[in-house]
Design a protein around this motif. Structure first.
Motif, PDB file in Angstrom:
ATOM      1  N   LYS A 146      69.456  73.755  28.817  1.00 48.44           N
ATOM      2  CA  LYS A 146      68.045  73.321  29.366  1.00 48.44           C
ATOM      3  C   LYS A 146      68.084  72.460  30.709  1.00 48.44           C
ATOM      4  CE  LYS A 146      65.405  75.139  25.508  1.00 48.44           C
ATOM      5  NZ  LYS A 146      64.434  74.981  24.626  1.00 48.44           N
ATOM      6  N   VAL A 147      68.694  71.664  30.346  1.00 49.44           N
ATOM      7  CA  VAL A 147      68.764  70.281  31.276  1.00 49.44           C
ATOM      8  C   VAL A 147      69.318  71.126  32.722  1.00 49.44           C
ATOM      9  CG1 VAL A 147      69.825  68.097  31.891  1.00 49.44           C
ATOM     10  CG2 VAL A 147      68.743  68.333  29.772  1.00 49.44           C
ATOM     11  N   LEU A 148      70.568  71.771  32.469  1.00 55.89           N
ATOM     12  CA  LEU A 148      71.472  71.970  33.648  1.00 55.89           C
ATOM     13  C   LEU A 148      70.524  73.248  34.399  1.00 55.89           C
ATOM     14  CD1 LEU A 148      74.916  72.304  31.988  1.00 55.89           C
ATOM     15  CD2 LEU A 148      74.162  70.416  33.683  1.00 55.89           C
ATOM     16  N   LEU A 149      69.875  74.023  33.411  1.00 54.62           N
ATOM     17  CA  LEU A 149      68.922  75.040  34.116  1.00 54.62           C
ATOM     18  C   LEU A 149      67.605  74.299  35.065  1.00 54.62           C
ATOM     19  CD1 LEU A 149      68.251  78.048  34.480  1.00 54.62           C
ATOM     20  CD2 LEU A 149      67.280  78.012  32.190  1.00 54.62           C
ATOM     21  N   ALA A 150      67.453  73.194  34.533  1.00 56.26           N
ATOM     22  CA  ALA A 150      66.042  72.574  34.808  1.00 56.26           C
ATOM     23  C   ALA A 150      66.396  72.315  36.533  1.00 56.26           C
ATOM     24  CB  ALA A 150      65.575  71.452  34.105  1.00 56.26           C
ATOM     25  N   TYR A 151      67.637  71.628  36.796  1.00 54.73           N
ATOM     26  CA  TYR A 151      68.095  71.132  38.020  1.00 54.73           C
ATOM     27  C   TYR A 151      68.958  72.107  38.889  1.00 54.73           C
ATOM     28  CZ  TYR A 151      66.183  66.649  36.378  1.00 54.73           C
ATOM     29  OH  TYR A 151      65.435  65.848  35.830  1.00 54.73           O
ATOM     30  N   ALA A 152      69.053  73.422  38.453  1.00 51.15           N
ATOM     31  CA  ALA A 152      69.597  74.546  39.023  1.00 51.15           C
ATOM     32  C   ALA A 152      68.800  75.232  39.996  1.00 51.15           C
ATOM     33  CB  ALA A 152      70.035  75.712  37.924  1.00 51.15           C
ATOM     34  N   PRO A 153      69.673  75.939  41.164  1.00 45.32           N
ATOM     35  CA  PRO A 153      68.775  76.478  42.307  1.00 45.32           C
ATOM     36  C   PRO A 153      67.786  77.359  41.630  1.00 45.32           C
ATOM     37  CG  PRO A 153      71.409  76.219  42.577  1.00 45.32           C
ATOM     38  CD  PRO A 153      70.962  75.849  41.182  1.00 45.32           C
ATOM     39  N   GLU A 154      67.000  77.877  42.386  1.00 44.55           N
ATOM     40  CA  GLU A 154      65.861  78.523  42.263  1.00 44.55           C
ATOM     41  C   GLU A 154      66.368  80.095  41.559  1.00 44.55           C
ATOM     42  OE1 GLU A 154      62.329  80.139  40.726  1.00 44.55           O
ATOM     43  OE2 GLU A 154      62.673  78.023  41.478  1.00 44.55           O
ATOM     44  N   ASP A 155      67.463  80.500  42.498  1.00 49.55           N
ATOM     45  CA  ASP A 155      67.995  81.896  42.161  1.00 49.55           C
ATOM     46  C   ASP A 155      68.784  81.752  40.995  1.00 49.55           C
ATOM     47  OD1 ASP A 155      69.990  80.230  43.278  1.00 49.55           O
ATOM     48  OD2 ASP A 155      71.166  81.742  43.802  1.00 49.55           O
ATOM     49  N   VAL A 156      69.272  80.780  40.466  1.00 49.85           N
ATOM     50  CA  VAL A 156      69.899  80.785  39.091  1.00 49.85           C
ATOM     51  C   VAL A 156      68.892  80.803  38.149  1.00 49.85           C
ATOM     52  CG1 VAL A 156      71.353  79.205  37.562  1.00 49.85           C
ATOM     53  CG2 VAL A 156      71.998  79.371  39.974  1.00 49.85           C
ATOM     54  N   GLN A 157      67.757  80.071  38.262  1.00 51.85           N
ATOM     55  CA  GLN A 157      66.516  80.111  37.383  1.00 51.85           C
ATOM     56  C   GLN A 157      66.006  81.587  37.219  1.00 51.85           C
ATOM     57  OE1 GLN A 157      63.866  76.948  37.893  1.00 51.85           O
ATOM     58  NE2 GLN A 157      65.305  75.438  37.751  1.00 51.85           N
ATOM     59  N   THR A 158      65.907  82.231  38.479  1.00 55.86           N
ATOM     60  CA  THR A 158      65.221  83.596  38.330  1.00 55.86           C
ATOM     61  C   THR A 158      66.232  84.447  37.355  1.00 55.86           C
ATOM     62  OG1 THR A 158      64.413  82.989  40.472  1.00 55.86           O
ATOM     63  CG2 THR A 158      64.499  85.257  39.590  1.00 55.86           C
ATOM     64  N   ALA A 159      67.610  84.392  37.850  1.00 60.41           N
ATOM     65  CA  ALA A 159      68.444  85.062  36.910  1.00 60.41           C
ATOM     66  C   ALA A 159      68.586  84.950  35.544  1.00 60.41           C
ATOM     67  CB  ALA A 159      69.939  85.123  37.561  1.00 60.41           C
ATOM     68  N   VAL A 160      68.485  83.500  35.010  1.00 57.01           N
ATOM     69  CA  VAL A 160      68.321  83.376  33.732  1.00 57.01           C
ATOM     70  C   VAL A 160      67.224  84.013  33.129  1.00 57.01           C
ATOM     71  CG1 VAL A 160      68.546  81.596  32.009  1.00 57.01           C
ATOM     72  CG2 VAL A 160      70.118  81.458  33.760  1.00 57.01           C
ATOM     73  N   LEU A 161      65.909  83.484  33.810  1.00 57.80           N
ATOM     74  CA  LEU A 161      64.839  83.695  33.320  1.00 57.80           C
ATOM     75  C   LEU A 161      64.601  85.259  33.008  1.00 57.80           C
ATOM     76  CD1 LEU A 161      62.692  81.173  34.973  1.00 57.80           C
ATOM     77  CD2 LEU A 161      63.134  81.257  32.522  1.00 57.80           C
ATOM     78  N   SER A 162      65.287  86.187  33.982  1.00 54.30           N
ATOM     79  CA  SER A 162      65.010  87.630  33.738  1.00 54.30           C
ATOM     80  C   SER A 162      65.688  88.158  32.585  1.00 54.30           C
ATOM     81  CB  SER A 162      65.627  88.142  35.369  1.00 54.30           C
ATOM     82  OG  SER A 162      66.803  88.065  35.346  1.00 54.30           O
ATOM     83  N   ASP A 163      66.592  87.384  31.969  1.00 51.84           N
ATOM     84  CA  ASP A 163      67.307  88.137  30.912  1.00 51.84           C
ATOM     85  C   ASP A 163      67.535  87.044  29.877  1.00 51.84           C
ATOM     86  OD1 ASP A 163      68.895  89.845  29.328  1.00 51.84           O
ATOM     87  OD2 ASP A 163      70.885  89.311  30.434  1.00 51.84           O
ATOM     88  N   LEU A 164      66.449  86.795  28.957  1.00 51.25           N
ATOM     89  CA  LEU A 164      66.480  85.728  27.927  1.00 51.25           C
ATOM     90  C   LEU A 164      66.817  86.473  26.563  1.00 51.25           C
ATOM     91  CD1 LEU A 164      62.933  83.630  29.087  1.00 51.25           C
ATOM     92  CD2 LEU A 164      65.566  83.079  29.324  1.00 51.25           C
ATOM     93  N   THR A 165      68.046  86.287  26.298  1.00 51.49           N
ATOM     94  CA  THR A 165      68.318  86.922  24.954  1.00 51.49           C
ATOM     95  C   THR A 165      67.864  86.316  23.949  1.00 51.49           C
ATOM     96  OG1 THR A 165      70.528  87.700  26.469  1.00 51.49           O
ATOM     97  CG2 THR A 165      70.455  87.902  24.019  1.00 51.49           C
ATOM     98  N   ARG A 166      67.442  87.068  22.733  1.00 52.21           N
ATOM     99  CA  ARG A 166      67.249  86.354  21.482  1.00 52.21           C
ATOM    100  C   ARG A 166      68.400  86.157  20.850  1.00 52.21           C
ATOM    101  NH1 ARG A 166      62.618  85.241  19.379  1.00 52.21           N
ATOM    102  NH2 ARG A 166      61.101  86.892  20.703  1.00 52.21           N
ATOM    103  N   ILE A 167      68.605  84.975  20.357  1.00 50.78           N
ATOM    104  CA  ILE A 167      69.857  84.518  19.488  1.00 50.78           C
ATOM    105  C   ILE A 167      69.439  84.369  18.199  1.00 50.78           C
ATOM    106  CG2 ILE A 167      71.821  83.142  19.294  1.00 50.78           C
ATOM    107  CD1 ILE A 167      71.497  82.595  22.268  1.00 50.78           C
TER     108      ILE A 167
END
Length: 250
Positions: A146-167
């Motif tokens: 989450k820390v690394l995602l918070a400071y990732a580029p917007e395109d990376v955040q968009t890609a991750v947020l589009s596929d939030l797998t339930r673990i």
């Protein structure tokens, strides 16, 4: 040499890399047939190339007949600037945190859409921890992620947020809620998870910044609960992260 038509035009180097790439955190030991299938190669081609990889020490054949990554590849991987530089600099700070908490401590970086664990010190408490050195886990379900995602580029955040797998039942799968958490990382300076990657395990993590202010890694800790010691753990992590950042600057 006559070969499989599907292999025509593929260089030997590409075939070798495909065989090595057949290994991943979920496939750490493979039969020759499995390696050939995952690499898209014929069995005779895979057999010839794997034999050469064994001779060189890149892979090892166990008594069970399965192959695993060999020590020589591990030694080469340690020469990577990401591994040798950051991991070596951070090591004493990880040991300081471990000595103060006796909990599992993580050093991680972002690798595209995953979090890559560069180092880990295992804690004394019986907390379920699924990470291993060299393993990759989802950014959205881990504290360091989450820390690394918070400071990732917007395109990376968009890609991750589009596929939030339930673990687990507690994994955050609502994009809006995760966006709120990422904004909170910027405000508060740390991220947390509560049983989102594995049941019975909570985590807290902070960013490591280089001398130019760029977030280059994350430092995290895994504990049974964050109800009592969150502030103390955050403070310890932040002191250590600042130390790592200053050392990287030097």
């Amino acid at each position: 040499m006559a070969g499989n038509s599907a292999e025509s035009g593929i260089t030997v180097a590409s075939r070798v890399l495909a065989l090595l790439g057949s290994f991943d955190p979920e496939h750490r030991a493979l039969t020759l047939s499995e390696m050939a299938r995952r690499a898209g190669l014929s069995l005779p081609t895979a057999h010839r190339l794997v034999s050469e990889l064994v001779d060189w020490g890149a892979v090892v054949r166990r008594s069970s007949g399965k192959y695993v990554i060999g020590r020589r590849l591990w030694d080469l991987g340690l020469l990577s600037p990401t591994q040798s530089g950051l991991r070596q600099v951070a090591s004493p700070f990880l040991h300081d945190i471990y000595g103060a908490t006796l909990a599992t401590v993580h050093l991680a970086v972002r690798d595209e859409l995953d979090v890559l664990y560069l180092d880990r010190l295992s804690g004394h408490a019986s907390v379920p921890v699924v990470s291993q050195i060299g393993s990759r886990l989802p950014l959205h379900a881990t504290g360091v992620g989450k820390v690394l995602l918070a400071y990732a580029p917007e395109d990376v955040q968009t890609a991750v947020l589009s596929d939030l797998t339930r673990i687990t039942p507690y994994t955050i799968t609502q994009p809006g809620l995760l966006r709120d958490q990422l904004r909170r990382v910027h405000r508060e300076g740390y991220a947390t998870t509560v049983e989102e990657m594995s049941l019975g395990a909570c985590s807290v993590a902070v960013p490591i910044r280089a001398s130019n202010g760029q977030v280059v890694a994350a430092l995290g800790i895994v504990v049974p609960t964050l109800k009592r010691d969150r502030a103390r753990l955050v403070a310890a992590l932040q002191v250590a992260a600042q130390g790592v950042g200053r050392s990287l600057g030097v």
